[in-house]
Structures are given as structure tokens and as C-alpha cells.
Design an enzyme around this catalytic site. Structure first.
Site, PDB file in Angstrom:
ATOM      1  N   GLU A 242       0.837  -1.214   0.000  1.00  0.00           N
ATOM      2  CA  GLU A 242       0.000   0.000   0.000  1.00  0.00           C
ATOM      3  C   GLU A 242       0.867   1.257   0.000  1.00  0.00           C
ATOM      4  OE1 GLU A 242      -3.284  -0.305   2.840  1.00  0.00           O
ATOM      5  OE2 GLU A 242      -4.123  -1.952   1.655  1.00  0.00           O
TER       6      GLU A 242
ATOM      7  N   GLU B 160      -4.864  -8.692  -0.862  1.00  0.00           N
ATOM      8  CA  GLU B 160      -5.697  -8.451   0.321  1.00  0.00           C
ATOM      9  C   GLU B 160      -7.143  -8.353  -0.120  1.00  0.00           C
ATOM     10  OE1 GLU B 160      -4.495  -5.476   3.210  1.00  0.00           O
ATOM     11  OE2 GLU B 160      -2.382  -5.930   2.844  1.00  0.00           O
TER      12      GLU B 160
END
Ligand code: AHR
Length: 514
Positions: free
Chosen positions: A195, A318
């Protein structure tokens, strides 16, 4: 005149099913050329709450929970039954704060770290590189290491690669040997940060693409690959600009996978209870989970422009449902129960991944134990498996099987003027020739009649398993750990290479044909 279609139609009407009013799944003949990569069925274990510490690792000195080198035996056994193909570690957001050298060597001498992202707790680094990689060997799964790009150094990541992968003599492989491991683990999957648009450094896509190029270069040797499968930190949900920029700026020789993260969440400010949700919240969760279909298609379309041969994988590392934590638990620990709603998310999402297996070659459910949409929950020496676990166990037949492309015409599930398909499906043929069709009915109230038209292959026998429960909001508790579990599926019939199936409300079925 050919009377067959007329007879088929009449028999459908007699049996009370009208084709146009119900659901039709068509298996497309002669197109089974894509393999469903088993790595779509990957998992993710972060240093977060009670996932690693307590959930997986109880420590070598623990006297109450049976373990092997500190790792819970019950968890190992349960995970082995899922055939988990890969396990991502140590984060998540934690990965970009993690310094791997703190987690090697004598446990008593390891420095501690404050887990700034997850509850601000201090941990002693007693579960580190050796512990994780040895556990992966025990599980028979491939490790997926997420490197620290956000707060780390290029040299640090290059050293980690050398430490775990280098066979010959070198500073890092010598250190590994000093710490008791002679042979390298040969780790293939490496995440280059996590991220990067958020907790991994709040970078712009342009900046991250450059940073990625630098890190990726020094992880490898002159071949610029060295057998590594390097995965770039990918887009947050529908941030298509992120994917476009990375595909444009990162040379193909440096990257094998591009990540994507998307959680089925109602509203980040008001996520709602994991067990006591309203019908509206249920619909919104399903809508967010179904959005994965659009995300995969749109990100893939961008990737197709730069990589028409589909050499770079879309890695959804994810995914899963995200709700409020269970009352009374640490808000930073993300501990949530798991109901039939989660089974719906899992079944639907895995159908989406299977059907896009040409581009989606890897994925990781968040997270393995005690965090978010976990497959396992623990409490002291007790352990239970969740409805999500059962879906993954039922779907494991798709791992490395040949995808059979399908067309699905589904009834809608509607709420307040919005609609999404009630039925999703995917199909594959395993190496032993058995075909499997997984079907999900997310409608919380109505059963669905599904007609499945098989392709040119002849099948005679039909069997199957079903996961459902009395109530949508049911879950497995430590008092009743087996309340929800798969049962034999009796709602299907095969005749003239056509199957008719009745799917109960909120159910997942996996059929086997031979
Ligand atoms: O899975 C929990 C967190 O969600 C991960 O650490 C992070 O990558 C994402 O935002």
C-alpha cells in the site's frame, strides 16, 4: 422436426421451472485452456492483533497449547487441510515498519518493536524470519515475503533476499548458517512494499514506480530476475490511475505481479457489526464484494494495453470482509466473528477470481487467524474454523484445475432500487478428469433454481457438498464450533447432460461430476 428442445422445455415446465424466470449457467464447450492458478487460494498473516502472536505462535515455552517449535499444532493441522498454496507475511502495513534483522538470532537478545499501525503494542520479535519460513515448510506452503520499502533501505531488502535465498558463501548466508539454517529457503514471492499509496509511504504512483525500480534492481543479480517473482504494491480498489502508471513506468523485466487491495466494507466510518447486521448492511456488503468483478475487469483491461500476453499477474493480495471489532476487544486488533455473510463473500469472490484466472494468478485472503475475515479463530487452547474456512476447503478442488469458461444468467438480488446478481458460479476440470462447479446463492431469503447446461463432455454422476445454516447471521462459536459445516448436497439432478439444482437461500454448493 427436431422434437428434443420442445420436450426439454415441456419437462422444465412440468417440473415447475421456467428457464427464463430462473437461473441459467452454461458451460462453454472446448475452451478449457486456462489453468486456475492454485495461488489464487493464498492467505495472509500479519503481525496484527492476535494473528501471529497467540493465533499462530504461542512460543516454545508454552505448556497449555500443543505446539511445534512454538507454532500451534491445531492451526497447522487445520491449514494443511486447506492446501494453502502461499502465505503472505509479515504485513500489511506492518511490513513497511519491519526490520527483518530484529527477528533473527537468539530470541532473548532480539530488540522489541512498537507496532504503530495495530494497537501500539510492543512485541519482542520472537516470531521472525526462521520461525515463519520453517512454519511454511511445515505447512507445505510457499512463503510470500513483503519487503519494507516505506521505512526501510534498499540494502536491507537486498540483504534479506541474500539471507533467505543464497546458497554459497556470503555475509548474509553465513549469518543464516550461524543462526542454525544451512540450506536457503529459496523464497520466490516478494512484495516490494505494501500500500505505497497509504500506510506504505503515502507516495504518488509516479514516485513509487521509480522507488520500485530501484528496490527491484538490487534484490536480484545481473539477470534482473534471479528466479524472483517480484510484486509491486498495487492499487487501492478503483484507483485505476495507479495501475496505469505502474504498467507504463515499470519495465516488464522487473516485475511479475501487480497487487490490488479491495475489502468488502459498507462504509469505512461505520462498518457495522460482524454478526448483528441489518438486511441493508448485508446487501451493501454483497454489493461491495461483487464490485471485485468490475475491479478485476477494469484493472485487467489496463494491464492488457501494456501486457497483452498477460505475463504480469494481477495479485489481489488483500481481500475479504471488514467490520467493527467484536465488542470489548482492542479496536486496533481487528478481531471479528464470521457468519454466513462471510461465506457468501468468499464463495462469490473466489468465483470471480476463477473466472478471471488468465490475469488473476494469485490472491490472499485477509487474514488467516483472529483478524478480519479469518479462517480460524482461537481462544486460549481452543480453536474453531469459520464458515469462510469451509468455503476455501470446498473450493480447493479448483486449485490448478483447468478453468471451464461459463455464462451465467442470474436472477437479481435487489434492495432499495439497487440490484446485483443473486447467483454466481465457476467451473473447472481437475487433473483426474472430474469436473467441479461452485455455485453461490447470496439471496438471504429466496432459494434459487439453477439449470446448468453442460458442454460437449458427457457426465453421468453428480455429487456435491453444501454450506448453509438455519440463519444468515449464524456463526461458529467456541461453545458450538461445528454449528456450521458442509453437508452432503441433495438438491441436484443430472439428466441428458443437463443439471438442475435448487440452492437454498445464502448457500454455497460445490458439485462434482464424472
Ligand atoms: O489487513 C489489514 C490491513 O489492511 C493491512 O495491514 C493493510 O495493507 C490494509 O490496509
Amino acid at each position: 422436426m427436431n422434437k428434443k428442445p420442445l420436450i426439454a422445455l415441456l419437462s422444465l415446465l412440468i417440473s415447475g421451472t421456467t428457464l427464463w424466470a430462473q437461473n441459467l449457467v452454461k458451460l462453454l464447450p472446448g475452451k478449457d485452456t486456462v489453468t486456475i492458478n492454485k495461488h489464487i487460494y493464498g492467505h495472509f498473516a500479519e503481525h496484527l492483533g492476535r494473528c501471529i502472536y497467540d493465533g499462530i505462535y504461542v512460543g516454545e515455552d508454552n505448556k497449555t497449547v500443543p505446539h511445534t517449535n512454538g507454532v500451534r499444532n491445531d492451526v497447522i493441522e487445520a491449514l494443511k487441510k486447506l492446501n494453502i498454496p502461499n502465505l503472505r507475511w509479515p504485513g500489511g502495513c506492518f511490513a513497511d515498519t519491519y526490520h527483518w534483522k530484529d527477528g533473527i538470532g537468539p530470541k532473548g537478545k532480539r530488540p522489541s518493536i512498537v507496532n504503530t499501525w495495530w494497537g501500539g503494542v510492543t512485541e519482542n520479535n520472537s516470531f521472525g524470519t526462521h520461525d515463519f519460513l520453517n512454519m511454511c515448510e511445515l505447512l507445505g506452503t510457499e512463503p510470500y515475503l513483503a519487503g519494507n520499502v516505506g521505512s526501510g533501505e534498499v540494502q536491507e531488502l537486498a540483504d534479506w533476499v541474500q539471507y533467505v535465498n543464497f546458497d554459497g558463501k556470503s555475509p548474509m548466508s553465513d549469518l543464516r548458517r550461524e543462526n542454525g539454517r544451512d540450506k536457503p529457503w529459496k523464497v520466490r514471492f516478494w512484495g516490494v512494499g505494501n500500500e505505497a499509496w497509504g500506510c506504505g509511504g503515502n507516495m504518488t504512483p509516479e514516485y513509487y514506480a521509480d522507488v520500485y525500480r530501484k528496490y527491484a534492481t538490487f534484490m536480484s543479480d545481473w539477470t534482473n530476475n534471479g528466479g524472483l517473482f517480484r510484486i509491486a504494491s498495487g492499487a487501492n480498489s478503483d484507483n485505476y490511475e495507479w495501475t496505469e502508471t505502474l504498467m507504463k513506468k515499470i519495465p516488464k523485466s522487473l516485475v511479475k505481479g501487480l497487487a490490488l487491495h479491495h475489502y468488502a466494507v459498507i462504509d469505512w466510518q461505520k462498518k457495522g457489526s460482524a454478526t448483528m447486521y441489518t438486511d441493508e448492511q448485508y446487501f451493501k456488503t454483497m454489493k461491495s464484494a461483487w464490485f471485485m468483478n468490475e475491479l478485476v475487469e477494469k484493472h485487467s483491461a489496463i494491464m492488457d494495453k501494456y501486457d497483452p500476453k498477460k505475463e504480469i499477474a494481477l495479485v489481489v493480495d488483500e481481500w475479504g470482509g471488514w467490520y467493527e471489532v467484536e465488542p470489548g476487544t482492542n479496536p486496533g486488533f481487528l478481531y471479528q466473528q464470521n457468519t454466513m455473510r462471510d461465506a457468501m463473500i468468499a464463495g462469490m469472490t473466489l468465483n470471480i477470481f476463477n473466472n478471471h484466472a488468465e490475469r488473476v494468478q494469485m490472491a490472499n485472503l485477509a487474514q488467516t487467524v483472529n483478524v478480519l475475515q479469518a479462517v480460524i479463530l482461537t481462544e486460549g487452547d481452543k480453536m474453531l474454523v469459520t464458515p469462510t474456512y469451509h468455503v476455501l476447503e470446498m473450493y480447493k478442488v479448483h486449485q490448478d484445475a483447468k478453468l471451464v469458461p461459463i455464462e451465467v444468467n442470474s436472477q437479481n438480488l435487489s434492495f432499495n432500487g439497487e440490484s446485483i446478481p443473486a447467483v454466481s458460479a465457476s467451473a473447472s476440470i481437475a487433473k483426474d478428469g472430474n469436473a467441479h462447479i461452485s455455485l453461490v446463492n447470496i439471496d438471504p431469503k429466496k432459494q434459487q433454481e439453477v439449470t446448468i447446461e453442460l458442454s460437449d463432455k458427457e457426465y453421468k454422476n453428480l455429487s456435491g457438498r453444501l454450506l448453509t445454516s438455519k440463519k444468515l447471521r449464524d456463526f461458529n462459536s467456541f461453545e458450538k464450533p461445528d454449528y456450521i459445516k458442509p453437508e452432503v448436497f441433495k438438491g441436484g439432478n443430472i439428466k441428458n447432460n443437463q443439471i438442475s439444482v435448487t440452492l437454498p437461500p445464502f448457500s454455497v454448493a460445490v458439485l462434482e461430476l464424472n
